[in-house]
Structure formats: C-alpha cells, structure tokens
Design a protein around this motif. Structure first.
Motif, PDB file in Angstrom:
ATOM      1  N   GLU A  93       0.811  -1.220   0.000  1.00 15.03           N
ATOM      2  CA  GLU A  93       0.000   0.000   0.000  1.00 15.03           C
ATOM      3  C   GLU A  93       0.844   1.270   0.000  1.00 15.03           C
ATOM      4  OE1 GLU A  93      -2.833  -0.188   3.135  1.00 15.03           O
ATOM      5  OE2 GLU A  93      -3.910  -1.880   2.259  1.00 15.03           O
ATOM      6  N   LYS A  94       2.124   1.159   0.319  1.00 18.37           N
ATOM      7  CA  LYS A  94       3.009   2.322   0.289  1.00 18.37           C
ATOM      8  C   LYS A  94       3.651   2.518  -1.080  1.00 18.37           C
ATOM      9  CE  LYS A  94       4.301   1.786   5.166  1.00 18.37           C
ATOM     10  NZ  LYS A  94       5.439   1.547   6.097  1.00 18.37           N
ATOM     11  N   LEU A  95       3.513   1.523  -1.925  1.00 16.71           N
ATOM     12  CA  LEU A  95       4.140   1.541  -3.240  1.00 16.71           C
ATOM     13  C   LEU A  95       3.133   1.924  -4.312  1.00 16.71           C
ATOM     14  CD1 LEU A  95       6.095  -1.809  -2.867  1.00 16.71           C
ATOM     15  CD2 LEU A  95       7.152   0.466  -2.972  1.00 16.71           C
ATOM     16  N   ASP A  96       3.617   2.635  -5.318  1.00 13.02           N
ATOM     17  CA  ASP A  96       2.793   2.949  -6.481  1.00 13.02           C
ATOM     18  C   ASP A  96       2.941   1.916  -7.581  1.00 13.02           C
ATOM     19  OD1 ASP A  96       1.660   5.628  -5.835  1.00 13.02           O
ATOM     20  OD2 ASP A  96       3.780   6.199  -5.741  1.00 13.02           O
ATOM     21  N   PHE A  97       4.116   1.276  -7.639  1.00 11.43           N
ATOM     22  CA  PHE A  97       4.469   0.570  -8.861  1.00 11.43           C
ATOM     23  C   PHE A  97       5.545  -0.467  -8.560  1.00 11.43           C
ATOM     24  CE2 PHE A  97       7.174   0.695 -12.829  1.00 11.43           C
ATOM     25  CZ  PHE A  97       6.240   0.172 -13.706  1.00 11.43           C
ATOM     26  N   VAL A  98       5.343  -1.695  -9.060  1.00  7.71           N
ATOM     27  CA  VAL A  98       6.337  -2.755  -8.890  1.00  7.71           C
ATOM     28  C   VAL A  98       6.673  -3.358 -10.244  1.00  7.71           C
ATOM     29  CG1 VAL A  98       6.903  -4.941  -7.777  1.00  7.71           C
ATOM     30  CG2 VAL A  98       5.460  -3.276  -6.574  1.00  7.71           C
ATOM     31  N   LEU A  99       7.947  -3.283 -10.585  1.00  4.03           N
ATOM     32  CA  LEU A  99       8.462  -3.932 -11.786  1.00  4.03           C
ATOM     33  C   LEU A  99       8.821  -5.380 -11.476  1.00  4.03           C
ATOM     34  CD1 LEU A  99      10.979  -1.291 -13.213  1.00  4.03           C
ATOM     35  CD2 LEU A  99       8.973  -2.177 -14.423  1.00  4.03           C
ATOM     36  N   GLY A 100       8.627  -6.257 -12.432  1.00  2.00           N
ATOM     37  CA  GLY A 100       9.075  -7.635 -12.311  1.00  2.00           C
ATOM     38  C   GLY A 100      10.116  -7.932 -13.371  1.00  2.00           C
ATOM     39  N   SER A 101      11.183  -8.630 -12.980  1.00  2.00           N
ATOM     40  CA  SER A 101      12.252  -8.901 -13.941  1.00  2.00           C
ATOM     41  C   SER A 101      12.950 -10.209 -13.621  1.00  2.00           C
ATOM     42  CB  SER A 101      13.278  -7.760 -13.937  1.00  2.00           C
ATOM     43  OG  SER A 101      13.905  -7.640 -12.672  1.00  2.00           O
ATOM     44  N   VAL A 102      13.613 -10.741 -14.636  1.00  2.00           N
ATOM     45  CA  VAL A 102      14.432 -11.947 -14.493  1.00  2.00           C
ATOM     46  C   VAL A 102      15.870 -11.575 -14.807  1.00  2.00           C
ATOM     47  CG1 VAL A 102      14.961 -14.217 -15.457  1.00  2.00           C
ATOM     48  CG2 VAL A 102      12.586 -13.581 -14.992  1.00  2.00           C
ATOM     49  N   HIS A 149      12.211  -4.937 -19.154  1.00  2.00           N
ATOM     50  CA  HIS A 149      13.148  -5.449 -20.177  1.00  2.00           C
ATOM     51  C   HIS A 149      12.919  -6.934 -20.464  1.00  2.00           C
ATOM     52  CE1 HIS A 149      15.253  -6.519 -16.461  1.00  2.00           C
ATOM     53  NE2 HIS A 149      15.643  -5.282 -16.258  1.00  2.00           N
ATOM     54  N   LEU A 150      11.792  -7.222 -21.106  1.00  2.00           N
ATOM     55  CA  LEU A 150      11.306  -8.596 -21.238  1.00  2.00           C
ATOM     56  C   LEU A 150      12.318  -9.536 -21.871  1.00  2.00           C
ATOM     57  CD1 LEU A 150       8.696 -10.305 -20.749  1.00  2.00           C
ATOM     58  CD2 LEU A 150       8.215  -9.960 -23.180  1.00  2.00           C
ATOM     59  N   TYR A 167       9.564 -17.690 -28.209  1.00  2.00           N
ATOM     60  CA  TYR A 167       9.996 -17.932 -26.833  1.00  2.00           C
ATOM     61  C   TYR A 167       9.236 -17.051 -25.834  1.00  2.00           C
ATOM     62  CZ  TYR A 167      13.856 -20.586 -28.811  1.00  2.00           C
ATOM     63  OH  TYR A 167      14.610 -21.525 -29.482  1.00  2.00           O
ATOM     64  N   PHE A 168       8.613 -15.987 -26.317  1.00  2.00           N
ATOM     65  CA  PHE A 168       7.955 -15.027 -25.432  1.00  2.00           C
ATOM     66  C   PHE A 168       6.432 -15.039 -25.554  1.00  2.00           C
ATOM     67  CE2 PHE A 168      12.221 -13.630 -26.349  1.00  2.00           C
ATOM     68  CZ  PHE A 168      12.717 -13.334 -25.092  1.00  2.00           C
ATOM     69  N   GLU A 169       5.908 -15.846 -26.473  1.00  2.00           N
ATOM     70  CA  GLU A 169       4.469 -15.852 -26.717  1.00  2.00           C
ATOM     71  C   GLU A 169       3.676 -16.204 -25.456  1.00  2.00           C
ATOM     72  OE1 GLU A 169       0.711 -15.730 -28.566  1.00  2.00           O
ATOM     73  OE2 GLU A 169       2.648 -14.890 -29.167  1.00  2.00           O
ATOM     74  N   TYR A 197      14.831  -2.795 -25.543  1.00  2.00           N
ATOM     75  CA  TYR A 197      14.074  -3.919 -24.986  1.00  2.00           C
ATOM     76  C   TYR A 197      12.589  -3.515 -24.964  1.00  2.00           C
ATOM     77  CZ  TYR A 197      18.619  -5.013 -22.701  1.00  2.00           C
ATOM     78  OH  TYR A 197      19.933  -5.281 -22.415  1.00  2.00           O
ATOM     79  N   PRO A 198      11.684  -4.417 -25.356  1.00  2.00           N
ATOM     80  CA  PRO A 198      11.972  -5.670 -26.052  1.00  2.00           C
ATOM     81  C   PRO A 198      12.036  -5.481 -27.564  1.00  2.00           C
ATOM     82  CG  PRO A 198       9.653  -5.596 -25.484  1.00  2.00           C
ATOM     83  CD  PRO A 198      10.273  -4.328 -24.963  1.00  2.00           C
ATOM     84  N   ASP A 199      12.282  -6.572 -28.250  1.00  2.00           N
ATOM     85  CA  ASP A 199      12.365  -6.625 -29.702  1.00  2.00           C
ATOM     86  C   ASP A 199      11.077  -6.104 -30.341  1.00  2.00           C
ATOM     87  OD1 ASP A 199      13.906  -8.172 -32.056  1.00  2.00           O
ATOM     88  OD2 ASP A 199      11.753  -8.562 -32.253  1.00  2.00           O
ATOM     89  N   GLU A 200      11.198  -5.527 -31.535  1.00  2.00           N
ATOM     90  CA  GLU A 200      10.028  -4.976 -32.210  1.00  2.00           C
ATOM     91  C   GLU A 200       8.928  -6.014 -32.417  1.00  2.00           C
ATOM     92  OE1 GLU A 200      10.722  -2.710 -35.730  1.00  2.00           O
ATOM     93  OE2 GLU A 200      12.408  -1.612 -34.860  1.00  2.00           O
ATOM     94  N   ALA A 201       9.306  -7.248 -32.709  1.00  2.00           N
ATOM     95  CA  ALA A 201       8.289  -8.289 -32.916  1.00  2.00           C
ATOM     96  C   ALA A 201       7.505  -8.533 -31.637  1.00  2.00           C
ATOM     97  CB  ALA A 201       8.947  -9.580 -33.395  1.00  2.00           C
ATOM     98  N   ILE A 202       8.186  -8.477 -30.496  1.00  2.00           N
ATOM     99  CA  ILE A 202       7.506  -8.636 -29.215  1.00  2.00           C
ATOM    100  C   ILE A 202       6.562  -7.462 -28.965  1.00  2.00           C
ATOM    101  CG2 ILE A 202       7.845  -8.689 -26.706  1.00  2.00           C
ATOM    102  CD1 ILE A 202      10.465 -10.176 -27.202  1.00  2.00           C
TER     103      ILE A 202
END
Length: 261
Positions: A93-102, A149-150, A167-169, A197-202
């Motif tokens: 509740e204190k955060l506006d935004f959370v990024l997820g990454s690998v 940065h998918l 690979y990303f579908e 990031y990411p590739d144009e096709a993505i």
C-alpha cells in the motif's frame, strides 16, 4: 511526440544506500532538466533496507512540480527474492508501482559484465527456453504491475536463429491475462546488443494483445534519465504506439502521448 515519463530508475545503483536528499536530489534535478515530469524510483528489491518511505515522502513534497512514484524492481535473485517478495507484500500500500524482472537462471546472473561466457556453455535455444520458464514463474508469483526489459536475455547479442518471438508468446499471453503492463526500455541501446528492450516483434505482438506500455531508461545514474528518448519516439511512431501507462497506488491509467505537451 512528447515522452514525459520514465518508470525505471535506480538511485542506489548496485549497492545499499539509505534514501536521503543527497542521494535523491540529483534525480529530480536531472528529470526536470530532461523534461521527464512523471517518473518512478525502482531500486532493486535486494536493497530494500535502504528504502526510507518518510525520506521519500519529504523529497516528493519538495519537488511538487514533478510527479514522482514510489516503486521497486522485484526480480528472481535466488538469494534475495524471497525476502524481496515479503517486503513488497508488507509495503504494497506504500508503493505505487512494482516492476518484475528476471536476472538469474539458477545462480547465473546472465546480464552482468563478464558473465557472457555462460552463453557458450550450452545451446542458446535451451537458455532461451529456461529464461521463458523463469519469466512465466515471475508472472505467476504475482505482486508486480509491469514486466521490465522482457528480452534482457539478448543483452550480449546471443539469440536463437529462428522464431525469436515464439519464446515469449506464452508469457505475453499470461501477462495479458494478469493485466500487466510491459516496459519499453532504452537501456538496450547502451548495451552490447545495441537495440531497445523488447524486440520490435515482441512489441507488435504485445500491442495486438492489448498490453499497455510504460517507458523507461533503466537509469543507474541521473545522466541516464530519458536517455535515447529521441530514438524511442521514432520507435513508438513506427509501431503506432501512441499512449503510455502511468501508475498511482498500483492503479493504471493510459495517457495519449500526443495529448501531453
């Protein structure tokens, strides 16, 4: 096209630093100078002990001509991600935004300098399949608003010869089901791969699926804020992307880029 937002910034860089005016002021100053009026601070969750919400609140109030979001980047570091998820859950509740990454495949931090040797140890197709699985696990774990940065796995220029998009579908479809946004990052232009990031096709496939986009520089220095946004504007025009996602308390709204001046 007026690109006014940047939703990926790291004031701490890659070390634990406590939030205070000395750390944060250069970021608001640089954002203002570069015309970035709506931005998110998204330090790595492994450094969450340095995040001081009260210091952030004071800094935001002192820069009330800017819209500053409190965020974090939640990744899959095998040593710290469990604690990072717990911290995000406690402070949601204190955060506006959370990024997820690998950033890791098992214990391999594949995107770090000197780690490119790992790409020669097994077939690139196998590496990409493992990366795709890690992305899906990240989405399924939850507690994120947007994917960062998918296709970071391409950072050193290694990629399968055929069906890159394939690979990303699955993760794109899953992201749409989970109502996540997708980051378009200029950071790749300053990396060996030499492309966004990411590739144009993505990006085309994400647009077809109706996935909204955030804009980002992945700045680890104030000098990176809004970097290569002229090139980014050209990319967005080429792909027909004309609106940007903004977040407040995890609530997303879409703003037409042409309407902001």
């Amino acid at each position: 096209m007026n690109l006014f937002s940047d939703y990926h910034m790291h004031p701490q860089g890659h070390r634990l630093q406590r939030y205070d005016s000395a750390l944060l002021d250069p970021w608001s100053k640089a954002a203002r100078e570069r015309g970035i009026r709506d931005f998110a601070i998204t330090d790595h969750d492994r450094y969450h002990e340095g995040v001081d919400f009260e210091a952030f609140r004071r800094w935001r109030e002192q820069n009330d001509d800017l819209t500053i979001r409190m965020g974090i980047e939640l990744d899959n570091d095998p040593q710290s991600s469990e604690a990072g998820v717990a911290w995000v859950q406690r402070n949601w509740e204190k955060l506006d935004f959370v990024l997820g990454s690998v950033h890791f495949l098992d214990n391999w931090p594949f995107d770090r300098a000197g780690e490119d040797v790992g790409f020669s140890r097994r077939p690139i197709e196998e590496i990409y399949r493992e990366y795709a699985v890690a992305l899906r696990k990240l989405v399924e774990r939850g507690w994120i608003d947007c994917l960062a940065h998918l296709d970071l796995i391409k950072i050193f220029g290694f990629r399968p010869k055929t069906d890159f998009l394939g690979y990303f579908e699955e993760v794109l479809v899953l992201a749409r089901e989970k109502d996540l946004a997708l980051e378009i990052s200029t950071a790749g232009w300053r990396k060996p791969v030499g492309e966004a990031y990411p590739d144009e096709a993505i990006l085309r496939r994400a647009k077809d699926l109706g996935i909204p986009f955030t804009l980002a520089s992945d700045a680890h220095s104030p000098f990176h804020i809004g970097e290569d946004y002229d090139r980014l504007a050209q990319l967005l025009e080429k792909l027909g992307i004309r609106e940007v996602a903004l977040f407040q308390s995890h609530e997303r709204r879409l703003v037409p880029l042409a309407a902001v001046g």
